[in-house]
Motif scaffolding. Sequence first.
Motif, PDB file in Angstrom:
ATOM      1  N   GLU A   5       0.836  -1.205   0.000  1.00 46.14           N
ATOM      2  CA  GLU A   5       0.000   0.000   0.000  1.00 46.14           C
ATOM      3  C   GLU A   5       0.870   1.254   0.000  1.00 46.14           C
ATOM      4  O   GLU A   5       1.661   1.486   0.909  1.00 46.14           O
ATOM      5  N   LYS A   6       0.688   2.029  -1.022  1.00 48.04           N
ATOM      6  CA  LYS A   6       1.472   3.246  -1.200  1.00 48.04           C
ATOM      7  C   LYS A   6       1.309   4.209  -0.020  1.00 48.04           C
ATOM      8  O   LYS A   6       2.305   4.766   0.484  1.00 48.04           O
ATOM      9  N   LYS A   7       0.091   4.395   0.455  1.00 43.43           N
ATOM     10  CA  LYS A   7      -0.166   5.346   1.537  1.00 43.43           C
ATOM     11  C   LYS A   7       0.611   4.961   2.791  1.00 43.43           C
ATOM     12  O   LYS A   7       1.219   5.812   3.450  1.00 43.43           O
ATOM     13  N   VAL A  58       3.568   7.309   4.396  1.00 48.04           N
ATOM     14  CA  VAL A  58       3.405   7.849   5.747  1.00 48.04           C
ATOM     15  C   VAL A  58       4.541   7.373   6.644  1.00 48.04           C
ATOM     16  O   VAL A  58       5.101   8.141   7.433  1.00 48.04           O
ATOM     17  N   ASP A  77       7.907   9.065  -7.103  1.00 49.06           N
ATOM     18  CA  ASP A  77       6.591   8.452  -7.288  1.00 49.06           C
ATOM     19  C   ASP A  77       5.983   8.866  -8.618  1.00 49.06           C
ATOM     20  O   ASP A  77       5.407   8.053  -9.341  1.00 49.06           O
ATOM     21  N   TYR A 119       6.141   4.035  -6.871  1.00 53.87           N
ATOM     22  CA  TYR A 119       6.103   4.371  -5.453  1.00 53.87           C
ATOM     23  C   TYR A 119       7.071   3.559  -4.611  1.00 53.87           C
ATOM     24  O   TYR A 119       7.445   3.983  -3.513  1.00 53.87           O
TER      25      TYR A 119
END
Length: 483
Positions: free
Chosen positions: A12-14, A18, A114, A119
């Motif tokens: 997951e990129k998020k 983060v 990105d 990413y």
Amino acid sequence: MTIPDIQKLLTEKKFLFVFAIIVSFIVIFHRLGEMPLAGDDCYYSGVAREMARTGDYLTPRNAFGPDFHTSKPPVLYWLNAFSGKIFGFNAFAMKLPSAILCFLCVLAVLFFADRYFNYYTAFFSALILTFTQQYLYHARSAVTDGPFAVFFSLTLIFFWMARSEKKNIYFYLMGFCAGLAVMTRQIPGLFVFAVIILAILLLKEFKILLNPHFYFGLMLAVAVIAPWHIIMYLKYKKAFLDQYLSVALMTGIKGYPATYSGNPSLNPWYAYFEILVSNYWPWLPFLIIGIYKWIKSFSSIDIESRKKIIFVLLWAFVPFLMFQAAKVKQYHYIVPLYVPFALISAAAFEGFKFNIKIKSAFWLIIITTLLSVSYLFYPIIPKTLDSREYLKNMQFLEEAKRIDGDIIALNKWFSYYNNFLWFYADKRLVKNTPEEIVDKIKSQNKYNFVMSKEMFKKMHPLFLNKPLNIIKETEETVLFSVN
């Protein structure tokens, strides 16, 4: 959490972004003001404080008068003066502008990689840059190298965005950041234009040369650079040119002029290779692998991907060659190169199979998490990375503040003690040769001295028949007076 859940999270990129942002923030900012400033940090911070005191934010001042001998324009002084007026003129406030800028540069790399790679490359690049020793050291310092690396990198990022996104606003941002790069480090800031020109020529991006906004961006750079230089020349004329420009040119062409330094920093031709081999760990193997993989892939990738690779390689190695060509090779000059090096090093992971890439991300997360948590509870980085140059000398700071009159230092050690005492004790020292010090000791007047312990022992026989008052003695320094 099950293994499949962890594997899913690692895709997951998020989550990855983060995590990288939080780790970078912790590593760059934690215990930022715990260690005293180093010598050059004290000098730059002293100039910034003088600007705030006098209200003259144009003229760098040291030793009671204008001082251009470092050949540095005033951007760092302005940033530190602003920070000092808010937080006080202390180590934290003086390091804060560099830390903020270098943290923002990590975010810029994350965004750039990105947008133009993927990413995973962005994630690896951000962490590699954060944990690059020299980059991190200068992110936590109050010298020009960190901010210069940021403005240099942002100039090229905005240039590539202008070229790729076809949005002219990025040409103006390119010009503005290029102006700030020059206004931070002078002549090395111009190297960014060599990268841009070569990129246009080698990538055959000749349409850029037909775009008026490209030239307006360059004009904006001139508008940022020119006014301060014109004002300083009109105000100080030859004195400004001799100190500011001549020193910089002679440094690059011949080495530090004799009038500037008694100990020219003429490092060997392999100095930059030496610092990379000794300091760029654990990323050096990945940098080499990344270069190899990119070059090997040229024949099998599309034209746009090839252009991106060439651009990043130009970003890394054109400035490297220009720094290499200069006579003086200071290790910190190459700090701007660590930004494209991070992108290249991250490319080494691109050749891995997906499951190996996931495992690499997993172990990188585990290691950096443990490091970040340990940094929060223990002063690991301040004790191991931040400068400890003046840590012991802080022991005689209060005594130095209470001294009435001048403090005399040997010319060999003048800058070392003057930078420290000017910023921390608000004392400007007087420079003397050994012969002048001997004359003062033999005279009937009282003088205050600061001296290395080694030199004090050598000169001690001169004090035998004189009233000698040891004001404060540390492991490496003696503060004393002779009547």
